[in-house]
Scaffold this motif. Structure first.
Motif, short mmCIF file in Angstrom:
data_model
loop_
_atom_site.label_atom_id
_atom_site.label_comp_id
_atom_site.label_asym_id
_atom_site.label_seq_id
_atom_site.Cartn_x
_atom_site.Cartn_y
_atom_site.Cartn_z
N GLU A 212 41.65 -34.34 31.77
CA GLU A 212 42.22 -35.17 30.71
C GLU A 212 41.65 -36.59 30.74
OE1 GLU A 212 44.10 -34.38 28.15
OE2 GLU A 212 43.90 -32.30 28.81
N LEU A 213 41.41 -37.11 31.92
CA LEU A 213 40.79 -38.43 32.02
C LEU A 213 39.38 -38.41 31.45
CD1 LEU A 213 41.99 -39.57 35.57
CD2 LEU A 213 42.79 -40.41 33.36
N ALA A 214 38.66 -37.32 31.67
CA ALA A 214 37.33 -37.18 31.09
C ALA A 214 37.42 -37.14 29.56
CB ALA A 214 36.65 -35.93 31.63
N ARG A 215 38.44 -36.46 29.05
CA ARG A 215 38.64 -36.41 27.59
C ARG A 215 38.89 -37.81 27.02
NH1 ARG A 215 43.23 -36.31 24.37
NH2 ARG A 215 44.60 -36.13 26.20
N LEU A 216 39.75 -38.57 27.68
CA LEU A 216 40.05 -39.92 27.21
C LEU A 216 38.81 -40.81 27.27
CD1 LEU A 216 43.54 -40.59 28.85
CD2 LEU A 216 43.04 -39.80 26.53
N ARG A 217 38.02 -40.64 28.32
CA ARG A 217 36.82 -41.47 28.45
C ARG A 217 35.83 -41.15 27.35
NH1 ARG A 217 32.15 -41.19 33.04
NH2 ARG A 217 31.09 -43.14 32.53
N ALA A 218 35.69 -39.85 27.03
CA ALA A 218 34.75 -39.46 25.98
C ALA A 218 35.21 -39.96 24.62
CB ALA A 218 34.61 -37.94 25.96
N ALA A 219 36.52 -39.95 24.38
CA ALA A 219 37.06 -40.43 23.10
C ALA A 219 36.86 -41.93 22.95
CB ALA A 219 38.54 -40.07 22.99
N ALA A 220 36.94 -42.66 24.06
CA ALA A 220 36.72 -44.12 24.07
C ALA A 220 37.53 -44.80 22.97
CB ALA A 220 35.24 -44.44 23.92
N ASP A 221 38.83 -44.54 22.96
CA ASP A 221 39.70 -45.09 21.91
C ASP A 221 40.07 -46.55 22.14
OD1 ASP A 221 39.75 -42.74 20.50
OD2 ASP A 221 41.46 -41.94 21.60
N TYR A 222 39.68 -47.11 23.26
CA TYR A 222 40.05 -48.49 23.53
C TYR A 222 38.97 -49.14 24.40
CZ TYR A 222 41.66 -46.37 27.88
OH TYR A 222 41.73 -45.66 29.04
N VAL A 223 39.00 -50.47 24.45
CA VAL A 223 38.03 -51.24 25.22
C VAL A 223 38.12 -50.87 26.70
CG1 VAL A 223 37.30 -53.55 25.88
CG2 VAL A 223 38.13 -53.13 23.56
N ASP A 224 36.99 -50.75 27.36
CA ASP A 224 36.91 -50.46 28.79
C ASP A 224 37.33 -49.04 29.13
OD1 ASP A 224 35.99 -53.00 29.28
OD2 ASP A 224 37.97 -53.81 29.74
N ALA A 225 37.30 -48.13 28.15
CA ALA A 225 37.65 -46.73 28.44
C ALA A 225 36.69 -46.12 29.44
CB ALA A 225 37.64 -45.91 27.15
N ARG A 226 35.47 -46.64 29.52
CA ARG A 226 34.49 -46.09 30.47
C ARG A 226 34.93 -46.28 31.91
NH1 ARG A 226 30.45 -49.65 32.48
NH2 ARG A 226 30.91 -51.83 32.10
N TRP A 227 35.83 -47.24 32.16
CA TRP A 227 36.28 -47.45 33.52
C TRP A 227 37.20 -46.32 34.00
CZ3 TRP A 227 37.52 -53.38 33.42
CH2 TRP A 227 36.31 -54.08 33.53
N LEU A 228 37.55 -45.41 33.11
CA LEU A 228 38.36 -44.28 33.54
C LEU A 228 37.61 -43.42 34.54
CD1 LEU A 228 40.22 -43.12 30.31
CD2 LEU A 228 41.20 -44.10 32.37
N SER A 229 36.29 -43.51 34.57
CA SER A 229 35.55 -42.75 35.58
C SER A 229 35.92 -43.21 36.98
CB SER A 229 34.04 -42.90 35.37
OG SER A 229 33.64 -44.24 35.58
N HIS A 230 36.22 -44.51 37.12
CA HIS A 230 36.67 -45.04 38.41
C HIS A 230 38.03 -44.44 38.78
CE1 HIS A 230 37.32 -47.89 41.65
NE2 HIS A 230 38.47 -48.23 41.11
N VAL A 231 38.93 -44.35 37.80
CA VAL A 231 40.25 -43.74 38.04
C VAL A 231 40.07 -42.27 38.37
CG1 VAL A 231 42.50 -43.24 37.02
CG2 VAL A 231 41.34 -45.40 36.48
N SER A 232 39.20 -41.61 37.64
CA SER A 232 38.97 -40.18 37.85
C SER A 232 38.41 -39.90 39.25
CB SER A 232 38.02 -39.64 36.79
OG SER A 232 37.81 -38.25 36.95
N GLU A 233 37.49 -40.75 39.69
CA GLU A 233 36.93 -40.58 41.04
C GLU A 233 38.01 -40.72 42.10
OE1 GLU A 233 33.71 -43.20 41.72
OE2 GLU A 233 32.32 -42.13 40.42
N ASP A 234 38.93 -41.64 41.88
CA ASP A 234 40.02 -41.83 42.83
C ASP A 234 40.88 -40.58 42.91
OD1 ASP A 234 41.56 -43.49 44.63
OD2 ASP A 234 43.08 -43.60 43.07
N VAL A 235 41.15 -39.95 41.77
CA VAL A 235 41.93 -38.70 41.75
C VAL A 235 41.14 -37.58 42.40
CG1 VAL A 235 43.05 -36.99 40.26
CG2 VAL A 235 43.19 -39.42 39.67
N GLU A 236 39.85 -37.50 42.07
CA GLU A 236 39.01 -36.43 42.63
C GLU A 236 38.93 -36.52 44.15
OE1 GLU A 236 35.27 -36.73 40.71
OE2 GLU A 236 35.97 -35.86 38.83
#
Length: 498
Positions: A212-236
């Motif tokens: 789901e975090l990858a989905r949100l990052r791809a949608a990029a609905d808001y500024v700095d959405a690309r930083w979700l990869s950092h959040v995703s790595e923490d979960v992974e």
């Protein structure tokens, strides 16, 4: 205090007083305060009466929050039903007045229904998320007691046990709404709410959370959405090994890192991470070490800055860190060696200040330790309002350069530097890191360089080196720590303080 004294002296009269305060119309005490007193005492004296009042809507001057918080502690039979009646009643009342996101107390009732395993609560939450009628800032939500208390993972597990099949996706949509809300000041933050939502999502299904975090990052609905990869790595990083395929694990290890920075502490941590990686390259692989040496001597500090700062910039840029890096910035009478800044819109930029020292011959405590407080903290950090900084010392002492003489080896110097860092951290409102970067690893082709350098040494050069060695040992003797006050043991390469 009065109620405690009465409870010890006459328990029967104490009970009568409690009920009189909570049920009567004349109040010598605030009823909500008395209910909070019972909750903190762990007494279920009023729990059944409290349940009846919440179910009927007979709140009175006690207050909804106090009634719900008291019941939350004991969770008596019928508790979920009373919460649902209260929630529906409050939703209808607020919708008639003004359709809007409901107040924090009303939403707390819905969260407690999720914890109680109520399937209806999940469908109600889904509808509210689709309408955008959910809390978006930390100040808009009251977290359940089971989450707020230390080690409060029990809420996540209880809520996850009866979660709907699409729960992770709907929570991800709520998370996106939170991240899209601008935090324009330190009073409008959402860090706790973000962590709360991610905690529920992970408890339900960690692998789905990553998707789901990858989905949100791809949608990029808001500024700095690309930083979700950092959040995703923490979960992974918390996935068990059995959840990884060999290919997915290799991809995760080699993935590009993205530097998420929301606070000055984040910027500080990324800076320290970059220095850690540089230190590893210097010590294990002699990466760029030759650039810090001038034959058999360290280069001057400014020359070393010209080698180190580009390397640090490269490390920060490799993490995708959005920040400006400037050197030799004027502050009052002097120039700080390096200022790392992260722009924050119209607010004050986040700042981390670095000070570099080279452990030259003849240097002692004054030049290499006292400067941490006198220069980095007092001259640069405090005047600019920066609360995070790093003091970096380049260490060259080895068989070919026996300086500075004030310390026997790198470990002894690190121990002294850490002592000072801890001392400064206790006295000043700053967070500091100290680094001793080892420049003694031999690099490729060094043998020829050393042979040529030995052949070029003149008697005058040898005499100057001998004088510097004697001066360093004399200074070290005057600063020696008494034997009755042993220092702590050897430390790691880098240390951070709070």
């Amino acid at each position: 205090m009065i109620l405690n004294d009465l409870r010890q002296a006459d328990p029967v009269l104490w009970r009568r007083c409690i009920f009189h305060i909570l049920e009567g119309e004349d109040y010598f005490f605030m009823p909500g305060t008395v209910l909070t007193y019972l909750r903190d005492l762990g007494s279920d004296l009023y729990v059944h009466r409290c349940l009846e009042r919440l179910e009927r809507g007979d709140v009175g001057p006690v207050g909804n929050h106090e009634l719900i918080s008291y019941l939350e502690l004991f969770k008596p039979s019928g508790y979920a039903g009373a919460l649902k009646e209260h929630y529906r009643r409050e939703v209808i009342r607020s919708d008639e007045m003004n359709p809007r996101p409901h107040d924090a107390v009303t939403f707390l009732a819905l969260l407690l229904l999720l914890e109680a395993g109520d399937a209806w609560a999940w469908s109600e939450l889904e509808e509210r998320i689709s309408q955008g009628r959910v809390p978006l800032l930390d100040d808009d939500i009251i977290f359940p007691r089971s989450h707020s208390e230390k080690g409060g993972a029990s809420f996540f597990m209880s809520a996850a046990a009866c979660a709907s099949t699409n729960a992770v996706r709907m929570l991800a949509d709520w998370y996106a709404l939170v991240r899209a809300t601008p935090t324009t000041s330190r009073w409008r933050r959402s860090n706790s709410l973000q962590a709360f939502l991610l905690g529920i999502m992970e408890a339900i299904d960690r692998a789905s959370t990553i998707g789901e975090l990858a989905r949100l990052r791809a949608a990029a609905d808001y500024v700095d959405a690309r930083w979700l990869s950092h959040v995703s790595e923490d979960v992974e990083s918390r996935l068990s090994m059995s959840d990884w395929s060999a290919g997915a694990l290799l991809e995760f290890i080699n993935r590009e890192r993205i530097g998420a920075v929301h606070t000055e502490r984040d910027l500080f941590e990324w800076t320290c991470d970059a220095l850690d990686r540089l230190a590893e390259g210097f010590e294990k692989r002699a990466e760029a070490v030759a650039g810090f040496w001038d034959d058999q001597h360290p280069k001057q500090e400014t020359d070393c800055q010209n080698v180190l700062w580009p390397l640090l910039r490269k490390e920060l840029q490799s993490a995708g860190l959005v920040a400006t890096i400037d050197d030799e910035i004027p502050i009052r009478e002097g120039y700080c060696d390096l200022l790392i800044q992260r722009p924050m819109g119209e607010g004050r930029p986040l700042r981390v200040i670095l000070e570099l020292k080279v452990a030259h011959a003849g240097y002692g405590e004054r030049e290499l330790i006292d400067r941490l407080e006198e220069q980095l903290v007092e001259r640069y950090m405090l005047p600019t309002g920066a609360r995070h900084g790093a003091f970096v010392v380049l260490w060259f002492k080895c068989d070919r350069y026996d300086y500075p003489a004030a310390w026997s080896d790198k470990a002894a110097f690190e121990a002294a530097l850490q002592d000072r860092r801890r001392s400064v951290g206790e006295r000043c409102p700053v967070t500091l890191a100290s680094y001793v970067l080892d420049m003694t690893t031999r690099w490729r082709g060094q043998r020829k360089v050393l042979k040529d350098a030995r052949e070029r040494r003149t008697p005058k050069t040898k005499a100057r080196e001998g004088a510097a060695r004697v001066a360093g040992k004399t200074r070290a003797a005057s600063k020696t720590t008494p034997a009755s006050q042993p220092r702590e043991g050897a430390s790691t390469r880098r240390s951070r303080g709070s």
